[in-house]
Scaffold this motif. Structure first.
Motif, PDB file in Angstrom:
ATOM      1  N   GLN A  23     -34.032 -32.920   1.375  1.00 59.11           N
ATOM      2  CA  GLN A  23     -34.094 -33.723   2.594  1.00 59.11           C
ATOM      3  C   GLN A  23     -32.739 -33.775   3.293  1.00 59.11           C
ATOM      4  O   GLN A  23     -32.671 -33.697   4.528  1.00 59.11           O
ATOM      5  N   ILE A  24     -31.685 -33.916   2.524  1.00 60.77           N
ATOM      6  CA  ILE A  24     -30.344 -33.935   3.113  1.00 60.77           C
ATOM      7  C   ILE A  24     -30.037 -32.585   3.752  1.00 60.77           C
ATOM      8  O   ILE A  24     -29.528 -32.501   4.876  1.00 60.77           O
ATOM      9  N   ASP A  25     -30.377 -31.502   3.056  1.00 60.62           N
ATOM     10  CA  ASP A  25     -30.104 -30.163   3.573  1.00 60.62           C
ATOM     11  C   ASP A  25     -30.885 -29.898   4.853  1.00 60.62           C
ATOM     12  O   ASP A  25     -30.348 -29.321   5.818  1.00 60.62           O
ATOM     13  N   LEU A  26     -32.163 -30.297   4.883  1.00 63.11           N
ATOM     14  CA  LEU A  26     -32.967 -30.059   6.074  1.00 63.11           C
ATOM     15  C   LEU A  26     -32.489 -30.926   7.240  1.00 63.11           C
ATOM     16  O   LEU A  26     -32.490 -30.475   8.389  1.00 63.11           O
ATOM     17  N   THR A  27     -32.052 -32.128   6.959  1.00 65.93           N
ATOM     18  CA  THR A  27     -31.483 -32.973   8.015  1.00 65.93           C
ATOM     19  C   THR A  27     -30.255 -32.314   8.621  1.00 65.93           C
ATOM     20  O   THR A  27     -30.108 -32.257   9.853  1.00 65.93           O
ATOM     21  N   ARG A  28     -29.376 -31.819   7.773  1.00 67.21           N
ATOM     22  CA  ARG A  28     -28.179 -31.130   8.265  1.00 67.21           C
ATOM     23  C   ARG A  28     -28.563 -29.944   9.154  1.00 67.21           C
ATOM     24  O   ARG A  28     -27.903 -29.663  10.168  1.00 67.21           O
ATOM     25  N   ARG A  40     -24.367 -39.533   1.139  1.00 68.52           N
ATOM     26  CA  ARG A  40     -24.311 -38.214   1.783  1.00 68.52           C
ATOM     27  C   ARG A  40     -24.937 -38.276   3.174  1.00 68.52           C
ATOM     28  O   ARG A  40     -24.404 -37.701   4.140  1.00 68.52           O
ATOM     29  N   LEU A  41     -26.066 -38.968   3.282  1.00 68.54           N
ATOM     30  CA  LEU A  41     -26.727 -39.103   4.577  1.00 68.54           C
ATOM     31  C   LEU A  41     -25.839 -39.859   5.553  1.00 68.54           C
ATOM     32  O   LEU A  41     -25.679 -39.452   6.718  1.00 68.54           O
ATOM     33  N   ARG A  42     -25.258 -40.949   5.119  1.00 69.12           N
ATOM     34  CA  ARG A  42     -24.353 -41.711   5.980  1.00 69.12           C
ATOM     35  C   ARG A  42     -23.217 -40.836   6.502  1.00 69.12           C
ATOM     36  O   ARG A  42     -22.855 -40.904   7.694  1.00 69.12           O
ATOM     37  N   LEU A  43     -22.684 -39.979   5.642  1.00 70.49           N
ATOM     38  CA  LEU A  43     -21.556 -39.139   6.028  1.00 70.49           C
ATOM     39  C   LEU A  43     -21.942 -38.116   7.087  1.00 70.49           C
ATOM     40  O   LEU A  43     -21.281 -38.003   8.126  1.00 70.49           O
ATOM     41  N   ILE A  44     -23.037 -37.386   6.866  1.00 69.42           N
ATOM     42  CA  ILE A  44     -23.385 -36.325   7.819  1.00 69.42           C
ATOM     43  C   ILE A  44     -23.874 -36.914   9.140  1.00 69.42           C
ATOM     44  O   ILE A  44     -23.590 -36.349  10.214  1.00 69.42           O
ATOM     45  N   VAL A  45     -24.559 -38.048   9.086  1.00 64.14           N
ATOM     46  CA  VAL A  45     -24.999 -38.669  10.335  1.00 64.14           C
ATOM     47  C   VAL A  45     -23.801 -39.256  11.077  1.00 64.14           C
ATOM     48  O   VAL A  45     -23.716 -39.173  12.311  1.00 64.14           O
ATOM     49  N   GLY A  46     -22.868 -39.834  10.335  1.00 62.98           N
ATOM     50  CA  GLY A  46     -21.666 -40.352  10.979  1.00 62.98           C
ATOM     51  C   GLY A  46     -20.869 -39.269  11.680  1.00 62.98           C
ATOM     52  O   GLY A  46     -20.386 -39.460  12.803  1.00 62.98           O
ATOM     53  N   GLU A  47     -20.746 -38.107  11.042  1.00 65.23           N
ATOM     54  CA  GLU A  47     -20.039 -36.989  11.665  1.00 65.23           C
ATOM     55  C   GLU A  47     -20.767 -36.514  12.906  1.00 65.23           C
ATOM     56  O   GLU A  47     -20.141 -36.207  13.926  1.00 65.23           O
ATOM     57  N   TRP A  48     -22.088 -36.438  12.824  1.00 64.96           N
ATOM     58  CA  TRP A  48     -22.884 -36.018  13.983  1.00 64.96           C
ATOM     59  C   TRP A  48     -22.751 -37.008  15.134  1.00 64.96           C
ATOM     60  O   TRP A  48     -22.534 -36.622  16.303  1.00 64.96           O
ATOM     61  N   ALA A  49     -22.839 -38.303  14.846  1.00 68.34           N
ATOM     62  CA  ALA A  49     -22.774 -39.316  15.892  1.00 68.34           C
ATOM     63  C   ALA A  49     -21.408 -39.380  16.543  1.00 68.34           C
ATOM     64  O   ALA A  49     -21.302 -39.738  17.731  1.00 68.34           O
ATOM     65  N   ALA A  50     -20.371 -39.015  15.802  1.00 73.40           N
ATOM     66  CA  ALA A  50     -19.008 -39.094  16.337  1.00 73.40           C
ATOM     67  C   ALA A  50     -18.644 -37.899  17.186  1.00 73.40           C
ATOM     68  O   ALA A  50     -17.564 -37.883  17.789  1.00 73.40           O
ATOM     69  N   ALA A  51     -19.502 -36.895  17.244  1.00 71.91           N
ATOM     70  CA  ALA A  51     -19.166 -35.665  17.977  1.00 71.91           C
ATOM     71  C   ALA A  51     -20.221 -35.366  19.035  1.00 71.91           C
ATOM     72  O   ALA A  51     -20.845 -34.299  19.035  1.00 71.91           O
ATOM     73  N   PRO A  52     -20.483 -36.288  19.981  1.00 70.91           N
ATOM     74  CA  PRO A  52     -21.563 -36.082  20.939  1.00 70.91           C
ATOM     75  C   PRO A  52     -21.320 -34.989  21.958  1.00 70.91           C
ATOM     76  O   PRO A  52     -22.241 -34.545  22.617  1.00 70.91           O
ATOM     77  N   ARG A 105     -36.626 -37.390  19.174  1.00 69.75           N
ATOM     78  CA  ARG A 105     -35.689 -38.487  19.413  1.00 69.75           C
ATOM     79  C   ARG A 105     -35.207 -39.135  18.126  1.00 69.75           C
ATOM     80  O   ARG A 105     -34.247 -39.904  18.153  1.00 69.75           O
ATOM     81  N   GLU A 106     -35.891 -38.867  17.017  1.00 68.60           N
ATOM     82  CA  GLU A 106     -35.566 -39.578  15.788  1.00 68.60           C
ATOM     83  C   GLU A 106     -35.984 -38.730  14.590  1.00 68.60           C
ATOM     84  O   GLU A 106     -37.030 -38.076  14.617  1.00 68.60           O
ATOM     85  N   LEU A 107     -35.157 -38.731  13.548  1.00 69.08           N
ATOM     86  CA  LEU A 107     -35.510 -38.178  12.244  1.00 69.08           C
ATOM     87  C   LEU A 107     -35.708 -39.335  11.270  1.00 69.08           C
ATOM     88  O   LEU A 107     -34.976 -40.331  11.323  1.00 69.08           O
ATOM     89  N   HIS A 108     -36.693 -39.204  10.394  1.00 67.78           N
ATOM     90  CA  HIS A 108     -36.924 -40.193   9.346  1.00 67.78           C
ATOM     91  C   HIS A 108     -36.687 -39.559   7.984  1.00 67.78           C
ATOM     92  O   HIS A 108     -37.087 -38.401   7.760  1.00 67.78           O
ATOM     93  N   LEU A 109     -36.097 -40.309   7.076  1.00 60.67           N
ATOM     94  CA  LEU A 109     -35.979 -39.896   5.677  1.00 60.67           C
ATOM     95  C   LEU A 109     -36.366 -41.068   4.796  1.00 60.67           C
ATOM     96  O   LEU A 109     -35.777 -42.149   4.891  1.00 60.67           O
ATOM     97  N   SER A 110     -37.369 -40.865   3.951  1.00 62.54           N
ATOM     98  CA  SER A 110     -37.767 -41.875   2.973  1.00 62.54           C
ATOM     99  C   SER A 110     -37.790 -41.215   1.599  1.00 62.54           C
ATOM    100  O   SER A 110     -37.798 -39.989   1.483  1.00 62.54           O
ATOM    101  N   GLY A 111     -37.792 -42.039   0.558  1.00 60.05           N
ATOM    102  CA  GLY A 111     -37.715 -41.510  -0.794  1.00 60.05           C
ATOM    103  C   GLY A 111     -38.855 -40.574  -1.146  1.00 60.05           C
ATOM    104  O   GLY A 111     -40.032 -40.926  -0.975  1.00 60.05           O
ATOM    105  N   CYS A 112     -38.523 -39.381  -1.646  1.00 57.01           N
ATOM    106  CA  CYS A 112     -39.512 -38.375  -2.009  1.00 57.01           C
ATOM    107  C   CYS A 112     -39.203 -37.818  -3.404  1.00 57.01           C
ATOM    108  O   CYS A 112     -38.109 -38.024  -3.945  1.00 57.01           O
ATOM    109  N   GLN A 113     -40.155 -37.086  -3.943  1.00 59.78           N
ATOM    110  CA  GLN A 113     -40.003 -36.536  -5.287  1.00 59.78           C
ATOM    111  C   GLN A 113     -40.829 -35.266  -5.398  1.00 59.78           C
ATOM    112  O   GLN A 113     -41.906 -35.158  -4.788  1.00 59.78           O
TER     113      GLN A 113
END
Length: 331
Positions: free
Chosen positions: A274-279, A314-326, A248-256
């Motif tokens: 993290q961005i690539d795996l989220t996509r 980048r995260l805002r962009l890909i999540v925004g595109e995903w949310a806009a195309a349900p 139901r949810e993905l989390h992304l926090s700062g990693c190194q």
């Protein structure tokens, strides 16, 4: 459990979470830290730095959660926390979906553990704030009553799985909001693992047998893949073994990545991986509600630290595109 004082609660959203809430924010807010809560005569408040961040960025987020941090070792009472939590929600947009990140359910422990007080505490807060879900990492948060500095993974044996599944089932039954069980962290050098069951199979079996929704922390998934030697393109290997249909949810926090080792630092700076795996995961989780940017780091003016801005956008962009195309297929 002491009842919550009968003051006017901060109004919650009246509807349950809709499909695709978009980007959310998760905040760990310790007491006495610059990013956290502070003591005040009125019972507590967020710090000026947190308020500055919310003033600047809160409209970026369709939902939020904060992680429970104790203000003292006193008996757990919701009324000791609600004045500060009220101030937090007053600083956020009205109507946003709310969730709660627990830290006391301790579902990964191999010990007997009475989680009824922790569940009652969450239920009291839910009655006031209308949480749409409660989430907690499947980890060992405390042993013999002593909290650990970082939750350890559960015991990765058949008996450990049986115990953890029972704990998750108990937590689900005790909580009034839905429970999301989060895939545990496996940070090399920051935790250790007992047992040799496959982590993805373990988590899928637990989710199915306890009948719970799940949260996939992208950094936790990558930390496990790195521990198994799956780097580069191999970071996508075997993800289909996870309970993706329950996510139901993905989390992304700062990693190194330091000296080839994956570090889950929660310092606000997201890795390209993290961005690539989220996509990769977005179209593979058909019941996903949202993607959470967890523990942003920012200055006194509320502006995100410079190193975090590129991948946050980048995260805002890909999540925004995903949310806009349900209506698109979830293949």
């Amino acid at each position: 459990m002491t009842a919550v004082p009968a003051t006017t609660p901060v109004p919650a959203t009246t509807a349950g979470p809709a499909a695709r809430l978009g980007l959310g924010v998760g905040m760990d807010l310790p007491w006495g830290e610059r990013i956290g809560f502070r003591e005040t005569p009125g019972g507590g408040d967020v710090t000026p730095r947190v308020r500055a961040f919310l003033d600047r960025h809160a409209d970026h987020f369709g939902y939020s959660f904060f992680a429970f941090q104790p203000r003292s070792r006193a008996r757990l009472r919701a009324g000791d926390y609600t004045p500060a939590y009220d101030r937090l929600y007053e600083a956020m947009p009205a109507g946003n979906v709310r969730a709660f990140h627990h830290t006391l359910l301790n579902m990964g422990t191999p010990e007997r553990y009475d989680r009824r007080p922790a569940a009652e505490f969450a239920n009291d807060l839910h009655a006031r704030y209308g949480f749409s879900w409660v989430v907690e990492d499947l980890g060992i948060w405390s042993l013999r009553g002593r909290p650990l500095p970082y939750p350890l993974p559960p015991v990765m044996t058949e008996r450990g799985l049986e115990i953890a599944t029972g704990h998750a089932r108990d937590a689900r039954e005790l909580l009034e909001p839905p429970l999301h069980v989060e895939f545990p962290g496996f940070t090399e050098g920051g935790s250790f693992v007992l047992g040799d069951l496959d982590g993805f199979d373990y988590f899928r079996r637990l989710a199915e047998d306890a009948d719970v929704w799940v949260t996939l922390d992208v950094g936790h998934l990558l930390s496990y893949q790195w521990l198994r030697g799956r780097t580069g393109q191999a970071m996508y290997d075997e993800l289909e073994r996870l309970p993706l249909e329950r996510c139901r949810e993905l989390h992304l926090s700062g990693c190194q990545i330091t000296n080839g080792k994956f570090r889950d630092l929660h310092h606000g700076v997201l890795l390209d991986e993290q961005i690539d795996l989220t996509r990769h995961l977005l179209p593979r989780c058909p019941n996903l509600l949202g993607v959470t940017y967890e523990d942003p780091v920012y200055g006194e003016d509320g502006v995100l630290v410079e190193k975090s801005r590129r991948n946050y956008e980048r995260l805002r962009l890909i999540v925004g595109e995903w949310a806009a195309a349900p209506g698109e297929d979830q293949g």
